[in-house]
Write a protein that holds these residues in place. Structure first.
Motif, PDB file in Angstrom:
ATOM      1  N   MET A  78      54.116  90.135  28.918  1.00  0.00           N
ATOM      2  CA  MET A  78      54.731  89.474  30.075  1.00  0.00           C
ATOM      3  C   MET A  78      56.071  90.166  30.352  1.00  0.00           C
ATOM      4  SD  MET A  78      54.306  85.439  29.161  1.00  0.00           S
ATOM      5  CE  MET A  78      53.963  85.228  27.425  1.00  0.00           C
ATOM      6  N   PRO A  79      56.063  91.480  30.556  1.00  0.00           N
ATOM      7  CA  PRO A  79      57.315  92.241  30.555  1.00  0.00           C
ATOM      8  C   PRO A  79      58.345  91.856  31.608  1.00  0.00           C
ATOM      9  CG  PRO A  79      55.531  93.568  31.422  1.00  0.00           C
ATOM     10  CD  PRO A  79      54.914  92.309  30.885  1.00  0.00           C
ATOM     11  N   ASP A  80      57.900  91.255  32.712  1.00  0.00           N
ATOM     12  CA  ASP A  80      58.835  90.906  33.787  1.00  0.00           C
ATOM     13  C   ASP A  80      59.167  89.425  33.834  1.00  0.00           C
ATOM     14  OD1 ASP A  80      58.763  93.591  34.622  1.00  0.00           O
ATOM     15  OD2 ASP A  80      56.932  93.200  35.778  1.00  0.00           O
ATOM     16  N   ALA A  81      58.614  88.646  32.934  1.00  0.00           N
ATOM     17  CA  ALA A  81      58.803  87.190  32.981  1.00  0.00           C
ATOM     18  C   ALA A  81      60.241  86.816  32.639  1.00  0.00           C
ATOM     19  CB  ALA A  81      57.836  86.509  32.021  1.00  0.00           C
ATOM     20  N   GLU A  82      60.906  86.186  33.594  1.00  0.00           N
ATOM     21  CA  GLU A  82      62.269  85.716  33.385  1.00  0.00           C
ATOM     22  C   GLU A  82      62.228  84.307  32.812  1.00  0.00           C
ATOM     23  OE1 GLU A  82      65.090  87.458  33.753  1.00  0.00           O
ATOM     24  OE2 GLU A  82      63.813  89.173  34.232  1.00  0.00           O
ATOM     25  N   LEU A  83      63.201  84.004  31.984  1.00  0.00           N
ATOM     26  CA  LEU A  83      63.326  82.672  31.407  1.00  0.00           C
ATOM     27  C   LEU A  83      64.483  81.969  32.108  1.00  0.00           C
ATOM     28  CD1 LEU A  83      62.231  80.820  29.121  1.00  0.00           C
ATOM     29  CD2 LEU A  83      64.083  81.710  27.701  1.00  0.00           C
ATOM     30  N   GLU A  84      64.178  80.838  32.765  1.00  0.00           N
ATOM     31  CA  GLU A  84      65.210  80.025  33.403  1.00  0.00           C
ATOM     32  C   GLU A  84      65.392  78.764  32.583  1.00  0.00           C
ATOM     33  OE1 GLU A  84      64.529  79.140  37.515  1.00  0.00           O
ATOM     34  OE2 GLU A  84      64.585  81.251  38.090  1.00  0.00           O
ATOM     35  N   LEU A  85      66.607  78.521  32.150  1.00  0.00           N
ATOM     36  CA  LEU A  85      66.902  77.361  31.323  1.00  0.00           C
ATOM     37  C   LEU A  85      67.580  76.274  32.139  1.00  0.00           C
ATOM     38  CD1 LEU A  85      68.296  79.120  28.127  1.00  0.00           C
ATOM     39  CD2 LEU A  85      65.946  78.399  28.601  1.00  0.00           C
ATOM     40  N   GLU A  86      67.114  75.060  31.958  1.00  0.00           N
ATOM     41  CA  GLU A  86      67.794  73.890  32.514  1.00  0.00           C
ATOM     42  C   GLU A  86      68.400  73.155  31.321  1.00  0.00           C
ATOM     43  OE1 GLU A  86      66.940  69.557  34.537  1.00  0.00           O
ATOM     44  OE2 GLU A  86      65.311  71.004  34.474  1.00  0.00           O
ATOM     45  N   LEU A  87      69.706  73.178  31.232  1.00  0.00           N
ATOM     46  CA  LEU A  87      70.392  72.544  30.113  1.00  0.00           C
ATOM     47  C   LEU A  87      70.599  71.060  30.432  1.00  0.00           C
ATOM     48  CD1 LEU A  87      72.968  75.377  29.404  1.00  0.00           C
ATOM     49  CD2 LEU A  87      70.712  75.036  28.394  1.00  0.00           C
ATOM     50  N   VAL A  88      70.041  70.212  29.582  1.00  0.00           N
ATOM     51  CA  VAL A  88      70.065  68.769  29.810  1.00  0.00           C
ATOM     52  C   VAL A  88      71.146  68.140  28.926  1.00  0.00           C
ATOM     53  CG1 VAL A  88      68.707  66.642  29.736  1.00  0.00           C
ATOM     54  CG2 VAL A  88      67.586  68.815  30.297  1.00  0.00           C
ATOM     55  N   PRO A  89      72.133  67.493  29.535  1.00  0.00           N
ATOM     56  CA  PRO A  89      73.188  66.858  28.734  1.00  0.00           C
ATOM     57  C   PRO A  89      72.642  65.649  27.974  1.00  0.00           C
ATOM     58  CG  PRO A  89      73.474  66.334  31.059  1.00  0.00           C
ATOM     59  CD  PRO A  89      72.334  67.306  30.969  1.00  0.00           C
ATOM     60  N   ALA A  90      73.281  65.332  26.869  1.00  0.00           N
ATOM     61  CA  ALA A  90      72.866  64.185  26.058  1.00  0.00           C
ATOM     62  C   ALA A  90      73.428  62.899  26.638  1.00  0.00           C
ATOM     63  CB  ALA A  90      73.334  64.369  24.622  1.00  0.00           C
ATOM     64  N   GLU A  91      72.608  61.846  26.580  1.00  0.00           N
ATOM     65  CA  GLU A  91      73.016  60.544  27.085  1.00  0.00           C
ATOM     66  C   GLU A  91      72.430  59.471  26.168  1.00  0.00           C
ATOM     67  OE1 GLU A  91      72.723  58.257  31.368  1.00  0.00           O
ATOM     68  OE2 GLU A  91      72.438  60.412  31.282  1.00  0.00           O
ATOM     69  N   VAL A  92      73.191  58.425  25.946  1.00  0.00           N
ATOM     70  CA  VAL A  92      72.764  57.351  25.046  1.00  0.00           C
ATOM     71  C   VAL A  92      72.924  55.983  25.700  1.00  0.00           C
ATOM     72  CG1 VAL A  92      73.318  58.616  22.923  1.00  0.00           C
ATOM     73  CG2 VAL A  92      75.051  57.154  23.972  1.00  0.00           C
ATOM     74  N   VAL A  93      72.170  55.029  25.174  1.00  0.00           N
ATOM     75  CA  VAL A  93      72.370  53.620  25.491  1.00  0.00           C
ATOM     76  C   VAL A  93      72.830  52.968  24.203  1.00  0.00           C
ATOM     77  CG1 VAL A  93      71.261  51.445  26.115  1.00  0.00           C
ATOM     78  CG2 VAL A  93      70.656  53.525  27.323  1.00  0.00           C
ATOM     79  N   CYS A  94      73.942  52.260  24.277  1.00  0.00           N
ATOM     80  CA  CYS A  94      74.517  51.602  23.107  1.00  0.00           C
ATOM     81  C   CYS A  94      73.894  50.220  22.930  1.00  0.00           C
ATOM     82  CB  CYS A  94      76.036  51.494  23.266  1.00  0.00           C
ATOM     83  SG  CYS A  94      76.836  50.710  21.843  1.00  0.00           S
ATOM     84  N   ARG A  95      73.388  49.976  21.746  1.00  0.00           N
ATOM     85  CA  ARG A  95      72.810  48.664  21.456  1.00  0.00           C
ATOM     86  C   ARG A  95      73.908  47.619  21.214  1.00  0.00           C
ATOM     87  NH1 ARG A  95      69.290  52.230  18.342  1.00  0.00           N
ATOM     88  NH2 ARG A  95      67.294  52.346  19.415  1.00  0.00           N
ATOM     89  N   ALA A  96      75.100  48.064  20.863  1.00  0.00           N
ATOM     90  CA  ALA A  96      76.207  47.146  20.588  1.00  0.00           C
ATOM     91  C   ALA A  96      76.861  46.630  21.875  1.00  0.00           C
ATOM     92  CB  ALA A  96      77.255  47.820  19.705  1.00  0.00           C
TER      93      ALA A  96
ATOM     94  N   GLY B 159      75.875  47.786  25.143  1.00  0.00           N
ATOM     95  CA  GLY B 159      74.961  47.828  26.278  1.00  0.00           C
ATOM     96  C   GLY B 159      75.234  48.901  27.310  1.00  0.00           C
ATOM     97  N   ARG B 160      76.237  49.724  27.101  1.00  0.00           N
ATOM     98  CA  ARG B 160      76.587  50.766  28.081  1.00  0.00           C
ATOM     99  C   ARG B 160      75.699  51.988  27.939  1.00  0.00           C
ATOM    100  NH1 ARG B 160      82.197  50.852  30.279  1.00  0.00           N
ATOM    101  NH2 ARG B 160      81.121  52.418  31.497  1.00  0.00           N
ATOM    102  N   GLN B 161      75.422  52.618  29.060  1.00  0.00           N
ATOM    103  CA  GLN B 161      74.722  53.897  29.087  1.00  0.00           C
ATOM    104  C   GLN B 161      75.768  54.961  29.396  1.00  0.00           C
ATOM    105  OE1 GLN B 161      71.105  54.048  31.403  1.00  0.00           O
ATOM    106  NE2 GLN B 161      71.398  56.204  31.878  1.00  0.00           N
ATOM    107  N   SER B 162      75.869  55.969  28.516  1.00  0.00           N
ATOM    108  CA  SER B 162      76.947  56.948  28.648  1.00  0.00           C
ATOM    109  C   SER B 162      76.487  58.328  28.225  1.00  0.00           C
ATOM    110  CB  SER B 162      78.132  56.567  27.756  1.00  0.00           C
ATOM    111  OG  SER B 162      78.512  55.238  27.913  1.00  0.00           O
ATOM    112  N   PRO B 163      77.101  59.350  28.834  1.00  0.00           N
ATOM    113  CA  PRO B 163      76.878  60.710  28.312  1.00  0.00           C
ATOM    114  C   PRO B 163      77.655  60.872  27.003  1.00  0.00           C
ATOM    115  CG  PRO B 163      78.399  60.753  30.160  1.00  0.00           C
ATOM    116  CD  PRO B 163      77.937  59.338  30.018  1.00  0.00           C
TER     117      PRO B 163
END
Length: 111
Positions: free
Chosen positions: A54-72, A74-78
């Motif tokens: 696959m000599p010409d195949a380019e790799l495109e990356l989508e970087l996904v930031p981390a996000e959590v929901v706090c059980r203590a 209840g907030r959803q935050s990066p």
């Protein structure tokens, strides 16, 4: 360097769908918690794509930031740090990761 084995896994996913077609672009989501170095992944892809015909195949990356929901609180935050998986609001470690653990091929362009 585990990025080399990750690139081999990407090629293994792409190969059956490409069959006898020319692969132009492979798009991959990479979550912030995956401990992947994007530059190393791109470098390793250049090695693997030649080996996998696959000599010409380019790799495109989508970087996904981390996000959590706090059980203590209840907030959803990066997450502010990928080294400390805790709620940035109340500092609780009782969180559920809802984004940032991805590593998947999302699409590809063939011609």
């Amino acid at each position: 360097m585990h990025e080399l084995s990750l690139c081999q896994a990407i090629a293994d996913v792409v190969r059956p769908y490409a069959a006898d077609k020319h692969i132009d672009v492979v798009r991959v989501q990479v979550g912030a918690l995956r401990q992947v170095v994007p530059d190393s992944l791109t470098f390793c892809w250049e090695l693997i794509r030649d080996y996998e015909s696959m000599p010409d195949a380019e790799l495109e990356l989508e970087l996904v930031p981390a996000e959590v929901v706090c059980r203590a609180c209840g907030r959803q935050s990066p997450l502010v740090s990928r080294w400390a998986v805790c709620c940035p609001t109340c500092d609780s470690g009782d969180v559920k990761v809802i984004r940032g653990d991805e590593f998947q091929v999302t699409s590809m362009d063939v011609s």
